[in-house]
Design a protein around this motif. Sequence first.
Motif, mmCIF file in Angstrom:
data_model
loop_
_atom_site.group_PDB
_atom_site.id
_atom_site.type_symbol
_atom_site.label_atom_id
_atom_site.label_comp_id
_atom_site.label_asym_id
_atom_site.label_seq_id
_atom_site.Cartn_x
_atom_site.Cartn_y
_atom_site.Cartn_z
ATOM 1 N N ASP A 496 12.479 5.966 8.811
ATOM 2 C CA ASP A 496 13.159 4.917 8.044
ATOM 3 C C ASP A 496 13.600 5.462 6.687
ATOM 4 O OD1 ASP A 496 11.160 4.490 5.941
ATOM 5 O OD2 ASP A 496 9.867 3.735 7.548
ATOM 6 N N LEU A 527 -4.323 -3.342 9.884
ATOM 7 C CA LEU A 527 -4.973 -2.890 11.115
ATOM 8 C C LEU A 527 -4.016 -2.170 12.067
ATOM 9 C CD1 LEU A 527 -7.233 -5.952 12.002
ATOM 10 C CD2 LEU A 527 -7.978 -3.657 11.416
ATOM 11 N N LEU A 529 -1.817 0.395 12.014
ATOM 12 C CA LEU A 529 -1.859 1.844 12.182
ATOM 13 C C LEU A 529 -3.221 2.313 12.710
ATOM 14 C CD1 LEU A 529 0.088 3.156 9.043
ATOM 15 C CD2 LEU A 529 0.828 3.158 11.421
HETATM 16 P P1 ADP Z 1 0.086 -3.618 7.803
HETATM 17 O O1 ADP Z 1 -0.247 -4.631 8.779
HETATM 18 O O2 ADP Z 1 -0.380 -3.898 6.400
HETATM 19 O O3 ADP Z 1 1.457 -3.118 7.894
HETATM 20 P P2 ADP Z 1 -0.545 -1.067 8.900
HETATM 21 O O4 ADP Z 1 -1.849 -0.455 9.372
HETATM 22 O O5 ADP Z 1 0.510 -1.130 9.935
HETATM 23 O O6 ADP Z 1 -0.884 -2.414 8.231
HETATM 24 O O7 ADP Z 1 -0.054 -0.180 7.719
HETATM 25 C C1 ADP Z 1 -0.937 0.214 6.697
HETATM 26 C C2 ADP Z 1 -0.209 0.380 5.366
HETATM 27 O O8 ADP Z 1 0.661 1.519 5.454
HETATM 28 C C3 ADP Z 1 0.690 -0.733 5.031
HETATM 29 O O9 ADP Z 1 0.023 -1.734 4.298
HETATM 30 C C4 ADP Z 1 1.790 -0.107 4.219
HETATM 31 O O10 ADP Z 1 1.443 -0.123 2.880
HETATM 32 C C5 ADP Z 1 1.837 1.325 4.706
HETATM 33 N N1 ADP Z 1 2.977 1.564 5.632
HETATM 34 C C6 ADP Z 1 2.942 1.560 6.986
HETATM 35 N N2 ADP Z 1 4.164 1.894 7.486
HETATM 36 C C7 ADP Z 1 4.988 2.095 6.432
HETATM 37 C C8 ADP Z 1 6.369 2.464 6.287
HETATM 38 N N3 ADP Z 1 7.137 2.665 7.340
HETATM 39 N N4 ADP Z 1 6.854 2.613 5.046
HETATM 40 C C9 ADP Z 1 6.074 2.401 3.950
HETATM 41 N N5 ADP Z 1 4.771 2.060 4.014
HETATM 42 C C10 ADP Z 1 4.238 1.900 5.242
#
Ligand code: ADP
Length: 562
Positions: A496, A527, A529
């Motif tokens: 992205d 959660l 990731l």
């Molecule tokens: P959430 O449900 O908060 O998105 P994730 O586990 O999917 O939880 O992501 C953990 C954190 O990683 C997010 O809170 C965000 O801050 C960061 N993050 C994940 N993907 C991206 C991305 N594509 N660009 C920027 N930050 C990201």
Amino acid sequence: MKLKTKLVLGLSFLFVVIVTFGSLSFYYINRLSNDSKLVLKNNHESLVYSNNMLDALENIQINKGAEGLLENNLRKQESNITEIGEKEATQELRKDFRELLLNPGDSSNYPQIRHSIHIINGINQAAILRKNEIVEKTAEDANFWLTIVFVVLGIITFTFVINFPSVISAPIRALNEGIREIANRNYHKRIHLNQNDEFGELANAFNTMAEKLDEYQSSNLAQLRFEKSRIETIINQMRDGIIGLDTKKNILFLNAVAEKLLGLKEAEIIGKYSADVALRNDLMRKLLQETPGNELKIYADNKESYFNKDILDVTNNGLVVGQVIVLRNITPFHELNEAKTNFIATVSHELKTPISSIKMSARLLEDERIGKLVPEQAGLVKSIMEDAERLLKITSELLNMAQVETGNIQLKLQPAQPGVIVDQSVNAIRLRAGQKNIALQINIPQNLPLIQADIEKTSWVLINLLTNAIKYSPENSPIQISVSQKNNSVEFTVKDSGNGIDEKYLPKIFDRYYKVPGTHERTGTGLGLAISREFIEAQQGTIWAQSTIGEGSVFGFSLQTK
Ligand code: ADP
């Protein structure tokens, strides 16, 4: 007696010996010399005068001067009378000589004169013999007494020479030995000299010093023993298992909890090389592996307990002097975590059905056959639909997490086409991307191999990555989805042009409930990731992220080909 006095007395004694022997020798030599001088003066001279007088008498007829010579020697003889009878013989000689002078031509009294001279001669010779005997006697006496004095003084001096050095060397030896004992930390050593000199004082000072050292050591030892038993008590009272190792990894101690967990007694393994103990003890083997923070499930005391292993270096003045392995008992936390997971699983499961029916009801409301909605009502229904959707996503993530935490991931592994997974995922998020006017650029080469994967879970991961990419990208920015083959695996990437993630947060974003600080989106659970990593790693794949703040992020995972 003071050492100085002893030395003065000893040397004075030697001085007295020398003076005594010297004086005695001097006395006898002097006596012998006087005696021989006396013989020479008293008798030998008289013999010389007698001989001179005889010679003069022989020549008196032919030599006029002989009379004077005789007179001269007679006078000397008269003044050298030393022996008994010598005086009478000399007077007789004088009388005869006077008569000879009255009648110089008459030689009839020559024999008489000669006779008187011979008497004087005889008396003096006899005296010489006698005096010689006396001298010999004196020499014998000197010999005798000097020998006796020499022997006696020799014996005394010899004894003195043999014994006197020990007066100094014996206490020095005792002190030397004492100092050596103290150096070897034998503080019970005492020196008993029983003498009132400087050595005695030194021995007393030594004993006082040894006593003080003894006291100091005893109090230090007592203090150390007290500290040791205090620390041992603390270590033994702890609920955590503790094992101490020295620098060579030999076992120094272990507390009661560690004994129970290892199933070994301290006395059996103390001092042993830990790797040798690990050969027949599985837990010890796990403990020695240098990977801290591992959670260990240990069955001991008829129950399962959970421990966290920590290996701490023990340092002294910056030097590592050993290691302590701490087995922290995390069973209560584990039980709480389990309760939390069960609670979340139950609540999410229970919520799923009502939320689905809310979603269904909202969709029905949108159906014009049921009734036409005024625009405000349609807006409210739309927002109910979106909220229900979000709630469903959250409950599904929570359910998935509960599955992951309880180790209940059920995989349906099967040969799958990567393109199918990408299509399914893209279709699921197309609407959401459209809402932000985000273009999805898909790049899938032809003839990709099949992968061994759980299609549903892999799609879930890809949807999560795409949802994040949309969520954290501004409107109108494109997202690239690429699939490529890498050796024996196929790699999926989502790129992205969003805000990006600071480098320092990257290692943590796959942790449960972790959200990058300052993230504006409030809707996430942190959660997505974490679950993605569990799903991919459960399929023997790897997942990763690269990001540059302000430029965007690339998330990717790879799965093995069939
Ligand atoms: P959430 O449900 O908060 O998105 P994730 O586990 O999917 O939880 O992501 C953990 C954190 O990683 C997010 O809170 C965000 O801050 C960061 N993050 C994940 N993907 C991206 C991305 N594509 N660009 C920027 N930050 C990201």
